[in-house]
Motif scaffolding. Sequence first.
Motif, mmCIF file in Angstrom:
data_model
loop_
_atom_site.group_PDB
_atom_site.id
_atom_site.type_symbol
_atom_site.label_atom_id
_atom_site.label_comp_id
_atom_site.label_asym_id
_atom_site.label_seq_id
_atom_site.Cartn_x
_atom_site.Cartn_y
_atom_site.Cartn_z
ATOM 1 N N TRP A 52 0.961 -1.116 0.058
ATOM 2 C CA TRP A 52 -0.018 -0.150 -0.104
ATOM 3 C C TRP A 52 0.761 1.102 -0.027
ATOM 4 N N ALA A 53 0.818 2.287 -1.005
ATOM 5 C CA ALA A 53 1.622 3.289 -1.025
ATOM 6 C C ALA A 53 0.882 4.167 -1.646
ATOM 7 N N GLU A 54 1.450 5.779 -1.222
ATOM 8 C CA GLU A 54 0.985 6.687 -1.819
ATOM 9 C C GLU A 54 1.546 6.937 -3.265
ATOM 10 N N LEU A 55 1.032 7.702 -3.887
ATOM 11 C CA LEU A 55 1.386 7.619 -5.391
ATOM 12 C C LEU A 55 1.859 9.218 -5.879
ATOM 13 N N ALA A 56 3.190 9.332 -6.248
ATOM 14 C CA ALA A 56 3.907 10.600 -6.289
ATOM 15 C C ALA A 56 4.051 10.753 -7.888
ATOM 16 N N ALA A 57 3.027 11.533 -8.582
ATOM 17 C CA ALA A 57 3.244 11.353 -9.825
ATOM 18 C C ALA A 57 3.563 12.753 -10.657
ATOM 19 N N ARG A 58 2.983 13.744 -9.743
ATOM 20 C CA ARG A 58 3.192 15.017 -10.175
ATOM 21 C C ARG A 58 4.582 15.555 -9.598
ATOM 22 N N VAL A 81 6.286 7.782 -9.791
ATOM 23 C CA VAL A 81 6.232 7.486 -11.051
ATOM 24 C C VAL A 81 6.461 8.758 -11.788
ATOM 25 N N PHE A 82 7.448 8.492 -13.259
ATOM 26 C CA PHE A 82 8.002 9.306 -13.833
ATOM 27 C C PHE A 82 7.457 9.343 -15.196
ATOM 28 N N GLU A 83 7.308 10.285 -15.917
ATOM 29 C CA GLU A 83 6.897 10.421 -17.178
ATOM 30 C C GLU A 83 7.770 9.336 -18.265
ATOM 31 N N LYS A 84 9.253 9.702 -18.124
ATOM 32 C CA LYS A 84 10.189 8.998 -19.015
ATOM 33 C C LYS A 84 11.173 8.100 -18.122
ATOM 34 N N THR A 159 -1.497 1.809 -13.329
ATOM 35 C CA THR A 159 -2.453 2.499 -14.415
ATOM 36 C C THR A 159 -3.582 2.958 -13.466
ATOM 37 N N ARG A 160 -4.203 1.860 -12.726
ATOM 38 C CA ARG A 160 -5.544 2.087 -11.989
ATOM 39 C C ARG A 160 -5.110 3.317 -11.111
ATOM 40 N N ALA A 161 -4.006 3.216 -10.380
ATOM 41 C CA ALA A 161 -3.986 4.488 -9.332
ATOM 42 C C ALA A 161 -3.648 5.428 -9.892
ATOM 43 N N LEU A 162 -3.266 5.782 -11.112
ATOM 44 C CA LEU A 162 -2.873 7.060 -11.878
ATOM 45 C C LEU A 162 -4.524 7.471 -12.470
ATOM 46 N N GLN A 163 -5.370 6.671 -13.028
ATOM 47 C CA GLN A 163 -6.642 6.999 -13.040
ATOM 48 C C GLN A 163 -7.385 7.529 -11.971
ATOM 49 N N GLN A 164 -7.244 6.773 -10.836
ATOM 50 C CA GLN A 164 -8.154 7.027 -9.917
ATOM 51 C C GLN A 164 -7.771 8.473 -9.257
ATOM 52 N N LYS A 165 -6.486 8.769 -9.385
ATOM 53 C CA LYS A 165 -6.150 10.156 -9.015
ATOM 54 C C LYS A 165 -6.363 11.062 -10.403
ATOM 55 N N GLY A 166 -6.952 10.726 -11.281
ATOM 56 C CA GLY A 166 -7.460 11.675 -12.305
ATOM 57 C C GLY A 166 -6.174 11.945 -13.210
ATOM 58 N N LEU A 167 -5.322 11.213 -13.312
ATOM 59 C CA LEU A 167 -4.192 11.337 -14.249
ATOM 60 C C LEU A 167 -4.204 10.398 -15.255
ATOM 61 N N ALA A 168 -3.708 10.887 -16.433
ATOM 62 C CA ALA A 168 -3.807 10.081 -17.788
ATOM 63 C C ALA A 168 -2.613 9.132 -17.715
ATOM 64 N N PRO A 169 -2.669 7.518 -17.535
ATOM 65 C CA PRO A 169 -1.662 6.739 -17.747
ATOM 66 C C PRO A 169 -0.848 6.976 -19.087
ATOM 67 N N GLY A 173 3.416 6.857 -20.123
ATOM 68 C CA GLY A 173 3.730 5.671 -20.923
ATOM 69 C C GLY A 173 3.111 4.449 -20.731
ATOM 70 N N LEU A 174 2.109 4.473 -20.070
ATOM 71 C CA LEU A 174 1.457 3.272 -19.610
ATOM 72 C C LEU A 174 0.218 2.947 -20.361
#
Length: 177
Positions: A52-58, A81-84, A159-169, A173-174
């Motif tokens: 179980w983890a927080e998602l740091a994508a921004r 999660v990094f874009e590239k 992918t599911r976590a990004l979507q739930q957070k309102g981000l585009a997988p 690159g997913l």
Amino acid sequence: MNQGYRILNCHFIAFLALLLTSCKKETAQVAPTQETKEATLFPFELGEKQVWAELAARPREREKGLMYRDSIPEGNGMLFVFEKPGPQRFWMKNTRIPLDIGYFSQTGKLLEIHAAKPFDLRGVPSHSQKVKFVLELNLNGFRKMGIRIGDRLDLKSVTRALQQKGLAPKEYGLPYP
């Protein structure tokens, strides 16, 4: 009469504003989450384990990371999660917790695990040049959970976590599930 009309009009506008701000948009749950005082935790499959983890994508989320925390529960962490993909270097500025830092390839393969000391500004560089995901757990967390080099992070759970957070997988690159 004019004064009374203005007061009634002001009350009506205030009522509408209150009504509109109290309405909450309902969204479909893509994946189960756990709410903590500090953040939302998402389930990520890693090898045969679930983390179980927080998602740091921004960028701001990645920059702050686990700073200013006094602890995190065992089995919980933060997934970056990094874009590239590219080389990564994580430092421990304002981070009070000793951590394990796991570097993952763009296919989700765990490539490296490094120990990081609180407040260490030197940073923990990856040896790999194509790191796409980074998972921070408590020190020795990977070992305690039985997670080893070569285990794979399930990209569908990311992918599911990004979507739930309102981000585009796709921006990360997913593919969509």
